[in-house]
Motif scaffolding. Structure first.
Motif, mmCIF file in Angstrom:
data_model
loop_
_atom_site.group_PDB
_atom_site.id
_atom_site.type_symbol
_atom_site.label_atom_id
_atom_site.label_comp_id
_atom_site.label_asym_id
_atom_site.label_seq_id
_atom_site.Cartn_x
_atom_site.Cartn_y
_atom_site.Cartn_z
ATOM 1 N N MET A 1 22.755 11.737 23.345
ATOM 2 C CA MET A 1 24.050 12.204 23.823
ATOM 3 C C MET A 1 24.151 13.719 23.616
ATOM 4 O O MET A 1 23.757 14.243 22.577
ATOM 5 C CB MET A 1 25.168 11.488 23.071
ATOM 6 C CG MET A 1 26.546 11.899 23.507
ATOM 7 S SD MET A 1 27.801 10.824 22.789
ATOM 8 C CE MET A 1 28.843 12.055 22.057
ATOM 9 N N ILE A 2 24.686 14.388 24.579
ATOM 10 C CA ILE A 2 24.915 15.834 24.480
ATOM 11 C C ILE A 2 26.095 16.074 23.549
ATOM 12 O O ILE A 2 27.151 15.447 23.692
ATOM 13 C CB ILE A 2 25.204 16.431 25.876
ATOM 14 C CG1 ILE A 2 24.027 16.193 26.822
ATOM 15 C CG2 ILE A 2 25.562 17.904 25.782
ATOM 16 C CD1 ILE A 2 22.729 16.846 26.409
ATOM 17 N N HIS A 3 25.907 16.964 22.584
ATOM 18 C CA HIS A 3 26.962 17.266 21.616
ATOM 19 C C HIS A 3 27.882 18.365 22.155
ATOM 20 O O HIS A 3 27.431 19.476 22.435
ATOM 21 C CB HIS A 3 26.353 17.714 20.280
ATOM 22 C CG HIS A 3 27.367 18.214 19.308
ATOM 23 N ND1 HIS A 3 28.305 17.401 18.724
ATOM 24 C CD2 HIS A 3 27.605 19.467 18.829
ATOM 25 C CE1 HIS A 3 29.075 18.124 17.931
ATOM 26 N NE2 HIS A 3 28.668 19.378 17.975
ATOM 27 N N LYS A 47 29.112 22.986 24.379
ATOM 28 C CA LYS A 47 28.009 22.838 23.437
ATOM 29 C C LYS A 47 28.122 24.075 22.549
ATOM 30 O O LYS A 47 28.299 25.183 23.063
ATOM 31 C CB LYS A 47 26.660 22.823 24.157
ATOM 32 C CG LYS A 47 26.410 21.572 24.974
ATOM 33 C CD LYS A 47 25.005 21.527 25.528
ATOM 34 C CE LYS A 47 24.797 22.657 26.502
ATOM 35 N NZ LYS A 47 23.457 22.713 27.093
ATOM 36 N N GLN A 144 26.450 10.381 28.735
ATOM 37 C CA GLN A 144 25.488 9.783 29.659
ATOM 38 C C GLN A 144 24.094 10.410 29.566
ATOM 39 O O GLN A 144 23.154 9.906 30.159
ATOM 40 C CB GLN A 144 25.988 9.924 31.100
ATOM 41 C CG GLN A 144 27.329 9.281 31.360
ATOM 42 C CD GLN A 144 27.840 9.598 32.753
ATOM 43 O OE1 GLN A 144 27.073 9.660 33.706
ATOM 44 N NE2 GLN A 144 29.146 9.792 32.864
ATOM 45 N N PHE A 145 23.971 11.529 28.822
ATOM 46 C CA PHE A 145 22.717 12.278 28.828
ATOM 47 C C PHE A 145 22.232 12.599 27.420
ATOM 48 O O PHE A 145 23.028 12.811 26.509
ATOM 49 C CB PHE A 145 22.900 13.599 29.599
ATOM 50 C CG PHE A 145 23.186 13.398 31.056
ATOM 51 C CD1 PHE A 145 22.151 13.233 31.968
ATOM 52 C CD2 PHE A 145 24.488 13.344 31.514
ATOM 53 C CE1 PHE A 145 22.415 13.029 33.309
ATOM 54 C CE2 PHE A 145 24.766 13.134 32.858
ATOM 55 C CZ PHE A 145 23.724 12.974 33.756
ATOM 56 N N THR A 146 20.914 12.647 27.291
ATOM 57 C CA THR A 146 20.292 13.148 26.067
ATOM 58 C C THR A 146 19.522 14.429 26.358
ATOM 59 O O THR A 146 19.235 15.190 25.446
ATOM 60 C CB THR A 146 19.335 12.105 25.457
ATOM 61 O OG1 THR A 146 18.375 11.735 26.443
ATOM 62 C CG2 THR A 146 20.090 10.872 24.981
ATOM 63 N N ASP A 147 19.194 14.679 27.614
ATOM 64 C CA ASP A 147 18.443 15.863 28.013
ATOM 65 C C ASP A 147 19.397 16.929 28.556
ATOM 66 O O ASP A 147 20.173 16.652 29.486
ATOM 67 C CB ASP A 147 17.412 15.491 29.088
ATOM 68 C CG ASP A 147 16.587 16.689 29.509
ATOM 69 O OD1 ASP A 147 15.619 17.020 28.789
ATOM 70 O OD2 ASP A 147 16.927 17.306 30.543
ATOM 71 N N SER A 148 19.332 18.132 27.988
ATOM 72 C CA SER A 148 20.243 19.213 28.395
ATOM 73 C C SER A 148 20.063 19.610 29.850
ATOM 74 O O SER A 148 21.035 19.954 30.519
ATOM 75 C CB SER A 148 20.034 20.444 27.509
ATOM 76 O OG SER A 148 20.524 20.190 26.230
ATOM 77 N N TYR A 151 21.794 17.025 31.978
ATOM 78 C CA TYR A 151 23.236 17.239 31.823
ATOM 79 C C TYR A 151 23.684 18.434 32.662
ATOM 80 O O TYR A 151 24.670 18.353 33.399
ATOM 81 C CB TYR A 151 23.560 17.448 30.338
ATOM 82 C CG TYR A 151 24.935 17.958 30.033
ATOM 83 C CD1 TYR A 151 26.044 17.143 30.190
ATOM 84 C CD2 TYR A 151 25.126 19.256 29.566
ATOM 85 C CE1 TYR A 151 27.321 17.615 29.894
ATOM 86 C CE2 TYR A 151 26.379 19.732 29.267
ATOM 87 C CZ TYR A 151 27.483 18.912 29.430
ATOM 88 O OH TYR A 151 28.738 19.381 29.135
#
Length: 170
Positions: A1-3, A47, A144-148, A151
């Motif tokens: 998950m994007i922080h 972010k 919905q994303f782990t990759d920046s 995202y």
């Protein structure tokens, strides 16, 4: 998950500290330097990474003079994206936990990259309703994303629509 984090009023100060350092080490080659990205828009969820846009007259001079200086300041030079964006030099600084704290985008001040990023930032700064919509959009996408990069790609339509509105207002 994007922080994502709520707006932090310390972000502009962190940018100013880094700007001062960059100018003290490479100022003779830097034409302009700007705080961009969501941390540059008061009140915007982001972010927690300070994005810095360094403008130069010629990228060839930057390659010889500024790139080595930025590396000496503790940044990682990420050249893998230059195939997609040959007009940009990109750097990341990580903290002791391996988290990104700063990004530098080094481009010519006459480039579309320079113009687009400042136009988007300035439009969000002067249109709080659009900035709030952007924050909501990011908060919806982040889980919905782990990759920046993925995202960032998912935000493209919103950014393009906003840029079109900004261009129509100029």
């Amino acid at each position: 998950m994007i922080h994502l984090a709520p707006y932090n009023p310390d972000w502009p100060q962190r940018y100013q500290q880094e700007k001062k350092l960059l100018l003290s080490q490479a100022g003779q080659w830097i034409t302009a330097i700007e705080h961009i990205g969501s941390t540059a828009v008061p009140g915007l969820t982001a972010k927690p990474i300070i994005d810095i846009l360094i403008g130069v007259d010629l990228l060839q001079i930057a390659d010889q003079c500024i790139v080595p200086t930025i590396i000496k300041l503790g940044y990682n030079y990420i050249c893998q994206y230059e195939k997609e964006l040959p007009e940009r030099r990109y750097f990341q600084r990580l903290n002791d936990q391996g988290l990104h704290t700063h990004h530098i985008h080094l481009v010519e001040t006459t480039s579309d990259f320079w113009q687009r990023h400042l136009l988007f930032r300035d439009y969000l700064r002067t249109h709080p309703t659009v900035a709030q919509q952007y924050a909501e959009h990011k908060l919806e996408l982040a889980p919905q994303f782990t990759d920046s990069n993925d995202y960032a790609g998912a935000k493209t339509d919103f950014i393009q629509t906003t840029l079109a509105s900004a261009k129509n207002n100029n």
